[in-house]
Design a protein around this motif. Structure first.
Motif, PDB file in Angstrom:
ATOM      1  N   ARG A   1       0.851  -1.188   0.000  1.00 36.33           N
ATOM      2  CA  ARG A   1       0.000   0.000   0.000  1.00 36.33           C
ATOM      3  C   ARG A   1       0.895   1.250   0.000  1.00 36.33           C
ATOM      4  O   ARG A   1       2.006   1.208   0.535  1.00 36.33           O
ATOM      5  CB  ARG A   1      -0.902   0.012   1.236  1.00 36.33           C
TER       6      ARG A   1
ATOM      7  N   ARG B   1       1.468   7.809  -5.715  1.00 34.38           N
ATOM      8  CA  ARG B   1       1.110   7.029  -6.905  1.00 34.38           C
ATOM      9  C   ARG B   1       2.135   7.287  -8.007  1.00 34.38           C
ATOM     10  O   ARG B   1       1.788   7.743  -9.102  1.00 34.38           O
ATOM     11  CB  ARG B   1      -0.308   7.390  -7.377  1.00 34.38           C
TER      12      ARG B   1
ATOM     13  N   ASP C   1       1.536  -3.329  -7.322  1.00 32.76           N
ATOM     14  CA  ASP C   1       0.078  -3.329  -7.202  1.00 32.76           C
ATOM     15  C   ASP C   1      -0.199  -2.908  -5.760  1.00 32.76           C
ATOM     16  O   ASP C   1       0.138  -3.620  -4.818  1.00 32.76           O
ATOM     17  CB  ASP C   1      -0.436  -4.751  -7.483  1.00 32.76           C
ATOM     18  N   HIS C   2      -0.816  -1.735  -5.571  1.00 35.19           N
ATOM     19  CA  HIS C   2      -0.942  -1.174  -4.223  1.00 35.19           C
ATOM     20  C   HIS C   2      -2.101  -1.738  -3.408  1.00 35.19           C
ATOM     21  O   HIS C   2      -2.266  -1.373  -2.253  1.00 35.19           O
ATOM     22  CB  HIS C   2      -1.055   0.356  -4.306  1.00 35.19           C
ATOM     23  N   ASP C   3      -2.909  -2.610  -3.997  1.00 33.00           N
ATOM     24  CA  ASP C   3      -3.997  -3.214  -3.213  1.00 33.00           C
ATOM     25  C   ASP C   3      -3.417  -4.223  -2.230  1.00 33.00           C
ATOM     26  O   ASP C   3      -2.387  -4.842  -2.486  1.00 33.00           O
ATOM     27  CB  ASP C   3      -4.993  -3.917  -4.137  1.00 33.00           C
ATOM     28  N   ASP C   4      -4.102  -4.369  -1.096  1.00 32.88           N
ATOM     29  CA  ASP C   4      -3.659  -5.331  -0.085  1.00 32.88           C
ATOM     30  C   ASP C   4      -4.268  -6.695  -0.398  1.00 32.88           C
ATOM     31  O   ASP C   4      -5.479  -6.875  -0.291  1.00 32.88           O
ATOM     32  CB  ASP C   4      -4.092  -4.831   1.299  1.00 32.88           C
ATOM     33  N   HIS C   5      -3.423  -7.653  -0.743  1.00 33.80           N
ATOM     34  CA  HIS C   5      -3.908  -9.000  -1.063  1.00 33.80           C
ATOM     35  C   HIS C   5      -3.673  -9.973   0.089  1.00 33.80           C
ATOM     36  O   HIS C   5      -3.593 -11.187  -0.134  1.00 33.80           O
ATOM     37  CB  HIS C   5      -3.233  -9.509  -2.341  1.00 33.80           C
TER      38      HIS C   5
ATOM     39  N   ALA D   1      -7.645 -11.547  -1.688  1.00 34.97           N
ATOM     40  CA  ALA D   1      -7.982 -10.130  -1.660  1.00 34.97           C
ATOM     41  C   ALA D   1      -9.410  -9.928  -1.186  1.00 34.97           C
ATOM     42  O   ALA D   1     -10.249 -10.756  -1.411  1.00 34.97           O
ATOM     43  CB  ALA D   1      -7.818  -9.544  -3.047  1.00 34.97           C
TER      44      ALA D   1
END
Lengths: 104, 382
Positions: B28, B32, B39-43, B382
């Motif tokens: 995260r 940007r 990929d900045h989403d938390d999986h 995710a």
């Protein structure tokens, strides 16, 4: 005598690596210095460390060993690796860097 | 004369000890950056206790230098708990990589109290309109520079990392002057890393040949230009036995999901610490041992290249092009820009009628990029 909480330490196959918190200088400790480092818990006096850890290890007289250990401890303190005081020094959860054993 | 760190590294190499590990605590981020590969989403990041357990295992394995990076590390609410554990309980030599925009006086003082060795901060330009256009966060340069001042006021060692790309090529001298003014170190890196999903489009942000040539002939950066840009003598047999880099030999990388890779720039999964002990992955993973077996003499194309002895060839970038024993086009470009002599890879591509530079690399090869969580990873979806 206590370990300086600002240094980094790790035992690499029995050899203690210390990185100074002051200027990132890297040191490796010899066997005697490693014993001092590991025993420096903030409460055990130097003469006890010498009597119980150094004299049996190196088979030397206590007086001579104490003199050498005092000089070594002062040297380590001058590099901010150890802290020396006449009073007990509270430790901030500092392990000796090899609590989990040597990396082999 | 060898430095002590070099001696210890040789010792670690001989004893198969991972002396230095980078752990990304999160992907995260609060910036940007246009060139970022993440990929900045938390999986399914590792929890606090999972990371502490990993740190225990790493200390057992002999890891001395711990680099905490991301993503933005200060987005983890448990960041200081983890840092305190790493320093106070396990006595790692800790280095941080951050954009620093969440570091104020209080955080700087705490970092100092915990005895962090250094803090690397990304600065793209001395001009807000350029830096903020890269991070896409208005005001980010000011916040990062304020943080540098707070850290310096605590007597901490700060290193500015200046990634060079098309957008900020004209500004690297300004960044260096700014670093001098702030009393901090500065590194310059023209490497752009492909995206985690294999997309190489981001490489178009990389600087071109002419700009690279200009950088390599800047005396302020390289010193003696003639010496720096000289073509190296060909490698002898001993040199060909050399290791390409420390990845998998004395260092490795762990993702926020527990995947272990040879390096942050070498996305070959070798195991996951959620299902296997760190030291077991380090010592016994087939993939890690495969990486470890590479010698300069084994390289396809590069072994016969003029630049083999002096090239900065990155095996991770080569892997992302499809072959960890093959060439890395970005490093070919660097060698060419430095010396004016094309690499064996560039000559081979020219012969095949392909474009010789990095933008010619194929999308098919890029699909080999596999930064991901391994199967059987609890709580990782995710």
């Amino acid at each position: 005598m206590a370990r300086n909480p600002r240094v980094a330490a790790r035992s690499l196959d029995g050899e203690m690596m210390i990185m100074s918190g002051r200027d990132s200088t890297l040191f490796t400790l010899n066997k005697t210095a490693t014993i001092l480092w590991q025993s420096a818990d903030g409460t055990t006096p130097l003469d006890e460390i010498v009597e119980h850890r150094i004299v049996p290890e190196f088979e030397v007289g206590k007086a001579e060993a104490l003199q050498d250990a005092e000089a070594l401890a002062r040297d380590l303190a001058s590099h901010e690796i150890l802290q020396i005081s006449e009073e007990p020094i509270p430790q901030q959860s500092v392990s000796s860097g090899d609590a989990a054993g040597d990396a082999r | 004369m060898k430095g002590l760190l070099e001696e210890m590294t040789e010792k670690a190499l001989a004893r198969n000890i991972p002396l230095s590990v980078q752990v990304d605590l999160t992907y995260r981020c609060n910036e940007r950056c246009v060139h970022c590969y993440l990929d900045h989403d938390d999986h399914g990041e590792m929890t606090t206790s999972e990371i502490k357990h990993l740190l225990d295992e790493m200390a057992d394995a002999g890891v001395f230098i711990l680099t905490l990076s991301g993503g933005e590390i200060f987005l983890r609410k448990d960041f200081f708990e983890l840092l305190e554990y790493a320093r106070r309980e396990l006595q790692f030599c800790v280095k941080l990589k951050t954009n620093a925009i969440l570091i104020r006086e209080r955080e700087a003082a705490r970092i100092r109290d915990l005895g962090v060795e250094s803090i690397q901060i990304s600065i793209y330009s001395h001009r807000p309109e350029v830096h903020d256009a890269i991070t896409l966060i208005p005001g980010s340069l000011k916040r990062s520079l304020d943080a540098i001042r707070f850290l310096k006021a605590q007597g901490l060692r700060v290193v500015i990392a200046n990634v060079l790309m098309v957008q900020n090529m004209a500004d690297y001298r300004g960044v260096r002057a700014l670093a001098d003014e702030l009393g901090v170190e500065c590194t310059l890196d023209p490497t752009i890393t492909p995206m985690m999903d294999g997309d190489r489009g981001v490489l178009s942000l990389g600087i071109g040949q002419e700009e690279r040539r200009q950088v390599y002939r800047d005396t302020a950066l390289v010193g003696d230009v003639e010496e720096f840009c000289a073509v190296s003598t060909s490698a002898n047999e001993d040199a060909l036995e050399n290791l390409p880099c420390s990845a998998g030999h004395t260092s490795c990388y762990v993702s926020p999901y527990g995947d272990v890779f040879p390096c942050v720039q070498f996305p070959l999964p070798t195991g996951n610490v959620r299902t296997r002990r760190f030291i077991d992955i380090w010592r016994n993973s087939d993939e890690m041992n495969d990486v470890r077996s590479i010698r300069l003499k084994d390289l396809t194309t590069c072994t016969s290249c003029t630049h083999v002895a002096s090239c900065s060839r990155c095996p991770g970038l080569a892997f992302m092009e499809g072959n960890m024993r093959g060439p890395s086009s970005q490093d070919c470009e660097n060698s060419f820009a430095r010396t004016g002599v094309p690499s064996a890879n560039m000559l081979a591509k020219a012969k095949l009628g392909q474009k010789a530079f990095g933008q010619a690399t194929s999308r098919a090869a890029a699909n080999l990029v596999q930064i991901r969580a391994l199967p059987n990873m609890a709580g990782a979806s995710a």
